[in-house]
Design a protein around this motif. Structure first.
Motif, PDB file in Angstrom:
ATOM      1  N   CYS A   1       0.711  -1.471   0.008  1.00  0.00           N
ATOM      2  CA  CYS A   1       0.103   0.069   0.009  1.00  0.00           C
ATOM      3  C   CYS A   1       0.828   1.209   0.063  1.00  0.00           C
ATOM      4  N   THR A   2       1.811   1.279  -1.009  1.00  0.00           N
ATOM      5  CA  THR A   2       2.792   2.631  -0.798  1.00  0.00           C
ATOM      6  C   THR A   2       2.157   3.623  -1.935  1.00  0.00           C
ATOM      7  N   ASN A   3       2.864   4.807  -2.142  1.00  0.00           N
ATOM      8  CA  ASN A   3       2.293   5.741  -2.905  1.00  0.00           C
ATOM      9  C   ASN A   3       3.263   5.720  -4.530  1.00  0.00           C
ATOM     10  N   VAL A   4       3.546   4.673  -4.572  1.00  0.00           N
ATOM     11  CA  VAL A   4       4.239   4.505  -5.880  1.00  0.00           C
ATOM     12  C   VAL A   4       3.344   4.480  -7.211  1.00  0.00           C
ATOM     13  N   SER A   5       3.808   5.166  -8.191  1.00  0.00           N
ATOM     14  CA  SER A   5       3.033   5.233  -9.165  1.00  0.00           C
ATOM     15  C   SER A   5       3.430   4.047 -10.336  1.00  0.00           C
ATOM     16  N   GLU A   6       2.618   3.977 -11.363  1.00  0.00           N
ATOM     17  CA  GLU A   6       2.674   2.948 -12.771  1.00  0.00           C
ATOM     18  C   GLU A   6       4.021   3.435 -13.275  1.00  0.00           C
ATOM     19  N   GLU A   7       4.373   4.601 -13.436  1.00  0.00           N
ATOM     20  CA  GLU A   7       5.589   5.112 -14.174  1.00  0.00           C
ATOM     21  C   GLU A   7       6.820   4.694 -13.377  1.00  0.00           C
ATOM     22  N   GLY A   8       6.659   4.768 -11.963  1.00  0.00           N
ATOM     23  CA  GLY A   8       7.762   4.378 -11.166  1.00  0.00           C
ATOM     24  C   GLY A   8       7.917   2.905 -11.400  1.00  0.00           C
ATOM     25  N   LEU A   9       6.849   2.276 -11.275  1.00  0.00           N
ATOM     26  CA  LEU A   9       6.993   0.902 -11.366  1.00  0.00           C
ATOM     27  C   LEU A   9       7.946   0.381 -12.612  1.00  0.00           C
ATOM     28  N   TRP A  10       7.300   1.065 -13.568  1.00  0.00           N
ATOM     29  CA  TRP A  10       7.953   0.883 -15.057  1.00  0.00           C
ATOM     30  C   TRP A  10       9.441   1.080 -14.951  1.00  0.00           C
ATOM     31  N   GLU A  11       9.887   2.155 -14.302  1.00  0.00           N
ATOM     32  CA  GLU A  11      11.282   2.568 -14.309  1.00  0.00           C
ATOM     33  C   GLU A  11      12.095   1.526 -13.717  1.00  0.00           C
ATOM     34  N   PHE A  12      11.677   1.416 -12.406  1.00  0.00           N
ATOM     35  CA  PHE A  12      12.182   0.443 -11.773  1.00  0.00           C
ATOM     36  C   PHE A  12      12.515  -0.960 -12.579  1.00  0.00           C
ATOM     37  N   SER A  13      11.302  -1.463 -12.973  1.00  0.00           N
ATOM     38  CA  SER A  13      11.452  -2.783 -13.711  1.00  0.00           C
ATOM     39  C   SER A  13      12.385  -2.598 -14.734  1.00  0.00           C
ATOM     40  N   TRP A  14      12.606  -1.591 -15.383  1.00  0.00           N
ATOM     41  CA  TRP A  14      13.402  -1.333 -16.515  1.00  0.00           C
ATOM     42  C   TRP A  14      14.910  -1.358 -16.136  1.00  0.00           C
ATOM     43  N   LYS A  15      15.075  -0.890 -14.821  1.00  0.00           N
ATOM     44  CA  LYS A  15      16.560  -0.623 -14.434  1.00  0.00           C
ATOM     45  C   LYS A  15      17.058  -1.929 -13.529  1.00  0.00           C
ATOM     46  N   SER A  16      15.722  -2.470 -12.893  1.00  0.00           N
ATOM     47  CA  SER A  16      16.037  -3.830 -12.183  1.00  0.00           C
ATOM     48  C   SER A  16      15.153  -4.842 -12.685  1.00  0.00           C
ATOM     49  N   PRO A  17      15.482  -5.411 -13.864  1.00  0.00           N
ATOM     50  CA  PRO A  17      14.613  -6.601 -14.472  1.00  0.00           C
ATOM     51  C   PRO A  17      14.474  -7.891 -13.827  1.00  0.00           C
ATOM     52  N   HIS A  18      15.365  -7.985 -12.851  1.00  0.00           N
ATOM     53  CA  HIS A  18      15.545  -9.228 -12.132  1.00  0.00           C
ATOM     54  C   HIS A  18      14.975  -9.429 -10.960  1.00  0.00           C
ATOM     55  N   VAL A  19      14.122  -8.183 -10.415  1.00  0.00           N
ATOM     56  CA  VAL A  19      13.581  -8.143  -9.290  1.00  0.00           C
ATOM     57  C   VAL A  19      11.853  -8.411  -9.632  1.00  0.00           C
ATOM     58  N   LEU A  20      11.475  -9.198  -8.751  1.00  0.00           N
ATOM     59  CA  LEU A  20       9.951  -9.662  -8.805  1.00  0.00           C
ATOM     60  C   LEU A  20       9.542  -8.567  -7.861  1.00  0.00           C
ATOM     61  N   ILE A  21       8.057  -8.193  -8.279  1.00  0.00           N
ATOM     62  CA  ILE A  21       7.385  -7.061  -7.589  1.00  0.00           C
ATOM     63  C   ILE A  21       6.061  -7.737  -7.114  1.00  0.00           C
ATOM     64  N   ARG A  22       5.594  -7.622  -5.773  1.00  0.00           N
ATOM     65  CA  ARG A  22       4.549  -7.937  -5.355  1.00  0.00           C
ATOM     66  C   ARG A  22       3.725  -6.825  -4.598  1.00  0.00           C
ATOM     67  N   LEU A  23       2.635  -6.257  -5.042  1.00  0.00           N
ATOM     68  CA  LEU A  23       1.930  -5.429  -4.661  1.00  0.00           C
ATOM     69  C   LEU A  23       0.938  -5.907  -3.907  1.00  0.00           C
ATOM     70  N   SER A  24       1.205  -5.528  -2.256  1.00  0.00           N
ATOM     71  CA  SER A  24       0.352  -6.196  -1.279  1.00  0.00           C
ATOM     72  C   SER A  24      -0.598  -5.368  -0.672  1.00  0.00           C
ATOM     73  N   GLN A  25      -1.539  -5.962  -0.410  1.00  0.00           N
ATOM     74  CA  GLN A  25      -2.628  -5.277   0.396  1.00  0.00           C
ATOM     75  C   GLN A  25      -2.743  -5.428   1.853  1.00  0.00           C
ATOM     76  N   ARG A  26      -1.836  -6.018   2.389  1.00  0.00           N
ATOM     77  CA  ARG A  26      -1.794  -6.165   3.745  1.00  0.00           C
ATOM     78  C   ARG A  26      -2.250  -5.297   4.799  1.00  0.00           C
ATOM     79  N   ARG A  27      -1.933  -3.870   4.577  1.00  0.00           N
ATOM     80  CA  ARG A  27      -2.340  -2.950   5.308  1.00  0.00           C
ATOM     81  C   ARG A  27      -3.646  -2.701   5.309  1.00  0.00           C
ATOM     82  N   LEU A  28      -4.233  -2.692   4.206  1.00  0.00           N
ATOM     83  CA  LEU A  28      -5.656  -2.625   3.940  1.00  0.00           C
ATOM     84  C   LEU A  28      -6.331  -3.692   4.850  1.00  0.00           C
TER      85      LEU A  28
END
Length: 237
Positions: free
Chosen positions: A65-92
Motif C-alpha cells: 500500500c505504497t504511493n508508488v506510481s505506475e510510471e515509477g514501477l515501469w522505470e524500476f522494472s526497466w532498471k532492475s529487471p531481475h526483481v519480482l514485485i509484489r503489490l501487497s494489500q496487507r495494510r488494508l
C-alpha cells in the motif's frame, strides 16, 4: 536456530509497518545481500523506489500500500529487471476482522499458499516459494493474500482503497448515505479492472447515472437493496 535460518533473517528485511522512510533508506547503502525486501505506506514514493535499484542482489520487492506510481514501477522494472514485485494489500486487510459489519474488508480471501506463478521459484541456490514462506513470519505471509470482497461505507474508504485492490475482487457492498457520486471515478476504476464483479447497493446516495454506468460494464452485476427487502438487479432503462 539453524545457520540457514539465520542467513535468511539477514537477507529478508520487512519494513512494511515503518512510515519513517527517511530514517531507514540509508541502511540500504550497506545492505548489499538483501534478497527479499518489504516496504509500505503512503510515504514510500517513486523517489525511494528508484533508490532501491542499487540493491543488485534483490530478488523480491513487496510494496505494501505504497504511493508508488505506475510510471515509477515501469522505470524500476526497466532498471532492475531481475526483481519480482509484489503489490501487497496487507495494510488494508489488517483494518478489521473480515466481518460483514466491518467498515473495511471482509469475506473469503486467497490463501498465501497460492503464490503467484512467477514466485514459485527464486533463483538463489534453488530457493522455492514454499521455502521462502517458511522463513517469513505470519504477518509477512499475509503479503500474499488478496481481498475478494469489500464493504465500504464512505467515499473516503473507496478512494483510499481503489489503487490497492487487485482484479481478484469479486464482491463490493456499498452502504449508507456517505457513499456518493464523489467516489464514482474510483469505484469505476475498480470495477473496470476487476474480473466478474457483483456490486451491492444499500441506501447509498449515488445517482441513477452512476449506477447505470456501472451496470453497463459487461462483467459487473449491480444489485440494489435500497427500495425493498429483496435485491433488485439494476440496469439502464
Amino acid at each position: 536456530m539453524s545457520p540457514e535460518a539465520m542467513d535468511w533473517q539477514v537477507r529478508v528485511i520487512d519494513l512494511s509497518d515503518c512510515d519513517e522512510v527517511s530514517s531507514y533508506m540509508p541502511i540500504f547503502e550497506d545492505a548489499t545481500e538483501v534478497k527479499v525486501l518489504a516496504v509500505g505506506g503512503e510515504s514510500f514514493t517513486d523517489k525511494q523506489l528508484l533508490q532501491l535499484t542499487a540493491l543488485k542482489n534483490l530478488q523480491l520487492l513487496i510494496l505494501d500500500c505504497t504511493n508508488v506510481s505506475e510510471e515509477g514501477l515501469w522505470e524500476f522494472s526497466w532498471k532492475s529487471p531481475h526483481v519480482l514485485i509484489r503489490l501487497s494489500q496487507r495494510r488494508l486487510l489488517d483494518r478489521c476482522d473480515w466481518s460483514e459489519t466491518c467498515p473495511g474488508y471482509f469475506g473469503n480471501h486467497r490463501p498465501f499458499s497460492l503464490l503467484p506463478r512467477e514466485l514459485s521459484y527464486l533463483e538463489d541456490d534453488g530457493i522455492y516459494g514454499d521455502k521462502l514462506m517458511f522463513f517469513l513470519l505470519p504477518h509477512q505471509q499475509s503479503h500474499f493474500v488478496d481481498a475478494v470482497a469489500a464493504n465500504f461505507s464512505s467515499d473516503a474508504d473507496i478512494i483510499s482503497a481503489a489503487k490497492h485492490l487487485t482484479p481478484s475482487i469479486r464482491r463490493i457492498r456499498l452502504q449508507g448515505s456517505s457513499v456518493t457520486d464523489n467516489s464514482f471515478p474510483a469505484l469505476y476504476d475498480i470495477a473496470r479492472s476487476a474480473g466478474p464483479l457483483q456490486i451491492e447497493l444499500d441506501n447509498v446516495s449515488m445517482s441513477k447515472e452512476s449506477k447505470c454506468l456501472l451496470s453497463i460494464l459487461p462483467h459487473v452485476l449491480v444489485r440494489d437493496w435500497s427500495s425493498s427487502e429483496s435485491a433488485q438487479t439494476w440496469g439502464c432503462d
